[in-house]
Design a protein around this motif. Structure first.
Motif, PDB file in Angstrom:
ATOM      1  N   ASP A 124      -0.382  11.551 -19.119  1.00 55.61           N
ATOM      2  CA  ASP A 124       0.670  10.009 -18.670  1.00 55.61           C
ATOM      3  C   ASP A 124       0.489  10.071 -20.208  1.00 55.61           C
ATOM      4  O   ASP A 124       1.368   9.645 -21.253  1.00 55.61           O
ATOM      5  CB  ASP A 124       0.154   8.617 -17.736  1.00 55.61           C
ATOM      6  CG  ASP A 124       0.177   9.375 -16.210  1.00 55.61           C
ATOM      7  OD1 ASP A 124       0.763   9.959 -16.055  1.00 55.61           O
ATOM      8  OD2 ASP A 124      -0.870   8.321 -15.146  1.00 55.61           O
ATOM      9  N   THR A 125      -0.360   9.498 -20.780  1.00 58.53           N
ATOM     10  CA  THR A 125      -0.680   9.240 -22.474  1.00 58.53           C
ATOM     11  C   THR A 125      -0.044  10.099 -23.330  1.00 58.53           C
ATOM     12  O   THR A 125       1.322   9.790 -24.236  1.00 58.53           O
ATOM     13  CB  THR A 125      -2.119   9.007 -22.390  1.00 58.53           C
ATOM     14  OG1 THR A 125      -2.695   7.941 -21.870  1.00 58.53           O
ATOM     15  CG2 THR A 125      -1.954   8.531 -23.979  1.00 58.53           C
ATOM     16  N   ARG A 126      -0.351  11.321 -22.979  1.00 52.58           N
ATOM     17  CA  ARG A 126       0.846  12.803 -23.272  1.00 52.58           C
ATOM     18  C   ARG A 126       2.301  12.769 -23.829  1.00 52.58           C
ATOM     19  O   ARG A 126       2.534  12.268 -25.153  1.00 52.58           O
ATOM     20  CB  ARG A 126       0.198  13.310 -22.870  1.00 52.58           C
ATOM     21  CG  ARG A 126      -1.368  14.589 -23.168  1.00 52.58           C
ATOM     22  CD  ARG A 126      -1.376  15.837 -24.187  1.00 52.58           C
ATOM     23  NE  ARG A 126      -0.973  16.295 -22.360  1.00 52.58           N
ATOM     24  CZ  ARG A 126      -1.507  16.987 -21.647  1.00 52.58           C
ATOM     25  NH1 ARG A 126      -2.886  16.665 -21.614  1.00 52.58           N
ATOM     26  NH2 ARG A 126      -0.925  18.430 -21.121  1.00 52.58           N
ATOM     27  N   VAL A 127       2.588  11.797 -22.653  1.00 51.44           N
ATOM     28  CA  VAL A 127       3.718  12.057 -22.192  1.00 51.44           C
ATOM     29  C   VAL A 127       4.232  10.753 -22.627  1.00 51.44           C
ATOM     30  O   VAL A 127       5.505  10.795 -23.859  1.00 51.44           O
ATOM     31  CB  VAL A 127       3.724  11.541 -20.821  1.00 51.44           C
ATOM     32  CG1 VAL A 127       6.043  11.418 -20.739  1.00 51.44           C
ATOM     33  CG2 VAL A 127       4.292  13.049 -20.156  1.00 51.44           C
ATOM     34  N   ALA A 128       3.448   9.808 -22.788  1.00 50.29           N
ATOM     35  CA  ALA A 128       4.374   8.302 -23.769  1.00 50.29           C
ATOM     36  C   ALA A 128       3.968   9.235 -25.787  1.00 50.29           C
ATOM     37  O   ALA A 128       5.350   8.488 -26.204  1.00 50.29           O
ATOM     38  CB  ALA A 128       2.937   7.371 -24.195  1.00 50.29           C
ATOM     39  N   ARG A 129       3.715   9.437 -25.824  1.00 45.49           N
ATOM     40  CA  ARG A 129       2.734   9.941 -27.056  1.00 45.49           C
ATOM     41  C   ARG A 129       3.740  11.064 -27.802  1.00 45.49           C
ATOM     42  O   ARG A 129       4.724  10.772 -29.026  1.00 45.49           O
ATOM     43  CB  ARG A 129       1.172  10.537 -27.629  1.00 45.49           C
ATOM     44  CG  ARG A 129       0.176   8.979 -27.626  1.00 45.49           C
ATOM     45  CD  ARG A 129       0.173   8.212 -28.109  1.00 45.49           C
ATOM     46  NE  ARG A 129      -0.894   7.082 -27.444  1.00 45.49           N
ATOM     47  CZ  ARG A 129      -1.746   6.546 -27.806  1.00 45.49           C
ATOM     48  NH1 ARG A 129      -1.964   8.246 -28.913  1.00 45.49           N
ATOM     49  NH2 ARG A 129      -3.232   6.558 -27.651  1.00 45.49           N
ATOM     50  N   CYS A 130       4.618  11.459 -26.910  1.00 50.50           N
ATOM     51  CA  CYS A 130       5.418  12.813 -27.122  1.00 50.50           C
ATOM     52  C   CYS A 130       6.870  11.920 -27.558  1.00 50.50           C
ATOM     53  O   CYS A 130       7.850  12.451 -28.622  1.00 50.50           O
ATOM     54  CB  CYS A 130       5.443  14.055 -26.003  1.00 50.50           C
ATOM     55  SG  CYS A 130       6.723  14.952 -26.020  1.00 50.50           S
ATOM     56  N   LEU A 131       6.862  11.038 -26.453  1.00 54.25           N
ATOM     57  CA  LEU A 131       7.951  10.802 -26.292  1.00 54.25           C
ATOM     58  C   LEU A 131       8.053   9.683 -27.666  1.00 54.25           C
ATOM     59  O   LEU A 131       9.266   9.023 -28.968  1.00 54.25           O
ATOM     60  CB  LEU A 131       8.128   9.308 -25.031  1.00 54.25           C
ATOM     61  CG  LEU A 131       9.205  10.108 -24.141  1.00 54.25           C
ATOM     62  CD1 LEU A 131       8.963   9.128 -22.684  1.00 54.25           C
ATOM     63  CD2 LEU A 131      10.273  11.186 -24.110  1.00 54.25           C
TER      64      LEU A 131
END
Length: 232
Positions: A158-165
């Motif tokens: 979840d955090t990886r997706v947030a940082r990716c965006l």
């Protein structure tokens, strides 16, 4: 989230003139850039460039989305970063005179610009503002990769997706990115190292947190700072 992407045919000269690095070039320098730089269409799944090849150009994304990736010795695909419209890459390899150490493939139909290495090095020799731009570019890219190592090793999906965006809103590396991010869940999965289904779950978590809204045309970013700070 199913949608059809269309590539807007903006003239290459217009795109070049709007780049950050072109703003302080002289008329002579801009004329050579426009004369020497060529455009290439890369279909979804196609290669923009390949690992091991001789680097002969500095490359910019005109329209579309590409990813910089490699295969591990075990055959696992490792994605380093995604590059959206306005992003340029390959300056480090050009400066070192090395063979390319990564593949770049198109996640959707894309248009790219290729500035010959000779033109790139000529600008470096004749334009102080261009040299300053490259210093910033290398510094921002270094910070991006350090952050990616952290979230790949330490953070949940979840955090990886947030940082990716959030990383797609770096104003130096990807100028002009709109708050309605035209990206699919499959593409987010590729860039964050997650399956499409898991990326979808992460988006639902982020939507419930009020950070974004999943729309038919893409993802509407509601709280960019919140995405950068998010931890599950």
């Amino acid at each position: 989230m199913h949608r059809t992407m269309s590539i807007e045919k903006r003239p290459l000269k217009e795109v070049l003139r709007e780049t950050i690095w072109a703003r302080q070039l002289t008329a002579e320098q801009m004329a050579r850039v426009e004369a020497d730089t060529v455009e290439q269409f890369v279909p979804k799944g196609g290669y923009v460039c390949r690992k091991g090849e001789k680097v002969d150009a500095w490359i910019g994304v005109i329209e579309g989305l590409v990813k910089m990736n490699n295969l591990s010795p075990e055959g696992k695909s490792v994605t380093f970063t995604g590059l959206s419209a306005g992003g340029w890459f390959g300056e480090g390899t050009l400066l070192k005179g090395e063979q390319r150490k990564y593949d770049v493939t198109a996640l959707r139909d894309s248009r790219v610009a290729r500035m010959p290495a000779k033109t790139f090095m000529w600008l470096l020799d004749t334009s102080l503002p261009f040299t300053r731009f490259l210093l910033m570019q290398l510094n921002e890219r270094l910070g991006q990769f350090i952050g990616m190592v952290e979230f790949d090793r330490l953070l949940d999906v979840d955090t990886r997706v947030a940082r990716c965006l959030a990383a797609m809103f770096n104003t130096h590396l990807y100028p002009g990115t709109d708050m309605l991010l035209q990206i699919s869940q499959e593409e987010i999965g590729y860039l964050s190292g997650a399956s499409r289904q898991r990326a979808n779950q992460a988006l639902q978590v982020l939507e419930k947190a009020g950070l974004l809204k999943v729309d038919y045309g893409g993802i509407q970013i509601l709280d960019l700072d919140g995405l950068r700070r998010f931890r599950a």
